[in-house]
Design a protein around this motif. Structure first.
Motif, PDB file in Angstrom:
ATOM      1  N   ILE A  83       1.048  -1.009  -0.201  1.00  0.00           N
ATOM      2  CA  ILE A  83      -0.062   0.042  -0.041  1.00  0.00           C
ATOM      3  C   ILE A  83       0.524   1.554   0.319  1.00  0.00           C
ATOM      4  O   ILE A  83       0.685   1.738  -1.055  1.00  0.00           O
ATOM      5  N   ARG A 226      -2.738   2.475  10.867  1.00  0.00           N
ATOM      6  CA  ARG A 226      -3.476   2.027   9.730  1.00  0.00           C
ATOM      7  C   ARG A 226      -2.798   3.167   8.305  1.00  0.00           C
ATOM      8  O   ARG A 226      -2.335   4.235   8.730  1.00  0.00           O
ATOM      9  N   GLU A 227      -2.493   2.191   7.275  1.00  0.00           N
ATOM     10  CA  GLU A 227      -1.380   3.001   6.410  1.00  0.00           C
ATOM     11  C   GLU A 227      -3.048   3.009   5.128  1.00  0.00           C
ATOM     12  O   GLU A 227      -2.915   2.298   4.623  1.00  0.00           O
ATOM     13  N   THR A 228      -2.959   4.555   4.090  1.00  0.00           N
ATOM     14  CA  THR A 228      -3.654   4.201   3.156  1.00  0.00           C
ATOM     15  C   THR A 228      -2.581   4.579   1.638  1.00  0.00           C
ATOM     16  O   THR A 228      -0.927   5.387   1.827  1.00  0.00           O
ATOM     17  N   ASP A 229      -2.972   3.480   0.553  1.00  0.00           N
ATOM     18  CA  ASP A 229      -2.604   4.195  -0.542  1.00  0.00           C
ATOM     19  C   ASP A 229      -2.370   5.695  -0.479  1.00  0.00           C
ATOM     20  O   ASP A 229      -2.829   6.902  -0.486  1.00  0.00           O
ATOM     21  N   GLY A 232      -5.184   7.541  -2.108  1.00  0.00           N
ATOM     22  CA  GLY A 232      -6.462   7.475  -1.048  1.00  0.00           C
ATOM     23  C   GLY A 232      -7.404   6.122  -0.499  1.00  0.00           C
ATOM     24  O   GLY A 232      -8.409   6.638  -0.272  1.00  0.00           O
ATOM     25  N   ARG A 234      -7.319   2.829  -1.099  1.00  0.00           N
ATOM     26  CA  ARG A 234      -7.198   1.352  -0.256  1.00  0.00           C
ATOM     27  C   ARG A 234      -6.516   1.527   0.723  1.00  0.00           C
ATOM     28  O   ARG A 234      -5.080   2.485   0.560  1.00  0.00           O
ATOM     29  N   SER A 235      -5.868   0.910   2.154  1.00  0.00           N
ATOM     30  CA  SER A 235      -5.775   0.396   3.091  1.00  0.00           C
ATOM     31  C   SER A 235      -5.002  -0.321   3.626  1.00  0.00           C
ATOM     32  O   SER A 235      -6.050  -1.347   3.394  1.00  0.00           O
ATOM     33  N   LYS A 250      -6.151  -6.415   6.045  1.00  0.00           N
ATOM     34  CA  LYS A 250      -6.605  -5.662   5.556  1.00  0.00           C
ATOM     35  C   LYS A 250      -7.506  -5.172   6.279  1.00  0.00           C
ATOM     36  O   LYS A 250      -8.798  -3.969   5.655  1.00  0.00           O
ATOM     37  N   ASP A 287      -2.442   7.208  11.753  1.00  0.00           N
ATOM     38  CA  ASP A 287      -3.942   7.081  11.895  1.00  0.00           C
ATOM     39  C   ASP A 287      -4.013   6.132  13.101  1.00  0.00           C
ATOM     40  O   ASP A 287      -3.722   4.998  12.255  1.00  0.00           O
TER      41      ASP A 287
END
Length: 294
Positions: A83, A226-229, A232, A234-235, A250, A287
């Motif tokens: 991600i 939480r890591e988001t691409d 914005g 996908r995470s 996931k 996050d």
């Protein structure tokens, strides 16, 4: 002329793939962040790397003047899209530890992570503790970490010599009458023979060790980050507990599967370095899912 120059430049920069690599394999590697690995005969791990654009980075290994002997030995390429950067960093560290590729920078022997524990109000000298069993809730009392006890003692010795500290009071030599070896060599101010007060020595050693002070775990316990691409859309959620990386999920529901494996995962030097730097650079913008409240 310019046409000849351009033709030569294209030849030099055109990837020359190893004979056993299918060109369609390169087409399948995404222009996305992730971790890739090269494997040779009998599936021997050759090299592990990461990039924000895996396709371009992998092809660069086989392009013109950048091509190297290790690349021509490649019989298989594998990759894992991530991600974002944190997932790639954690995944790369795990691959390097598990595969030990022959063309990455290699370290002699297996890691034996450790740290110094020292509370100057309680103990005269730092004490070496096993990083796999240390309590990371000890705020401000840990210094390191180090890959092995030998590297830890070497670092402490270098700090002691650079700051004219007593080797005996720094825990580098056993208690004995008379001056320590550093005093004999003119590198100790004499705390071992009462030429310097214990308080003065403790204050100087506290200052000298400051740069090695380990970051305390900044949360109450287990968390998900939480890591988001970049788009914005996908995470993923990284399961963490006191500097240990337990896995990536996931969804919040999958997090608990990762924590069931927590007992089998020990403290790791590289994971600590990655997370401590990541938290420091992104303070206030993480996050965080606080799992201790659930």
């Amino acid at each position: 002329d310019d046409a000849v120059f351009d033709a030569v430049r294209r030849l030099l920069t055109t990837p020359a793939l190893p004979a056993r690599i299918d060109p369609t394999t390169m087409d399948a590697i995404p222009h996305a962040p992730g971790v890739y690995g090269f494997f040779g005969e009998e599936d021997v791990p050759l090299y592990v790397g990461r990039s924000t654009d895996m396709n371009a980075r992998v092809l660069s290994h086989f392009s013109g003047e950048h091509a190297a002997t290790k690349d021509l030995q490649v019989t298989r390429v594998e990759w894992h899209e991530t991600i974002g950067e944190l997932e790639a960093l954690l995944l790369e560290a795990g691959h390097l530890r598990r595969l030990d590729p022959i063309h990455n920078r290699r370290r002699p022997g297996a890691d034996e992570p450790c740290a110094f524990h020292w509370d100057p109000a309680v103990a005269e000298a730092p004490r070496l503790v096993d990083g796999r069993a240390v309590d990371f809730d000890m705020t401000g009392d840990l210094f390191g970490p180090f890959r092995s006890p030998a590297l830890a003692r070497r670092a402490l010795r270098e700090i002691a010599d650079a700051n004219n500290l007593c080797h005996r009071l720094a825990g580098l030599e056993r208690p004995a009458p008379g001056p320590c070896s550093a005093r004999v060599a003119g590198r100790c101010r004499g705390a071992c023979i009462d030429a310097e007060t214990p308080l003065s020595h403790r204050l100087r050693m506290t200052t000298a060790l400051h740069r090695l002070r380990m970051a305390s775990w900044p949360f109450r316990g287990r968390v998900g980050i939480r890591e988001t691409d970049a788009a914005g859309g996908r995470s993923v959620i990284h399961a963490l507990d006191r500097w240990r990386y337990l896995g990536t999920a996931k969804s919040e529901h999958e997090l608990f599967d990762a924590f069931e494996r927590a007992a089998d995962i020990a403290f790791d030097f590289d994971t600590y370095r990655i997370l401590a730097k990541w938290f420091r650079q992104r303070r206030g913008t993480l996050d965080v899912i606080d799992l201790e409240r659930r």
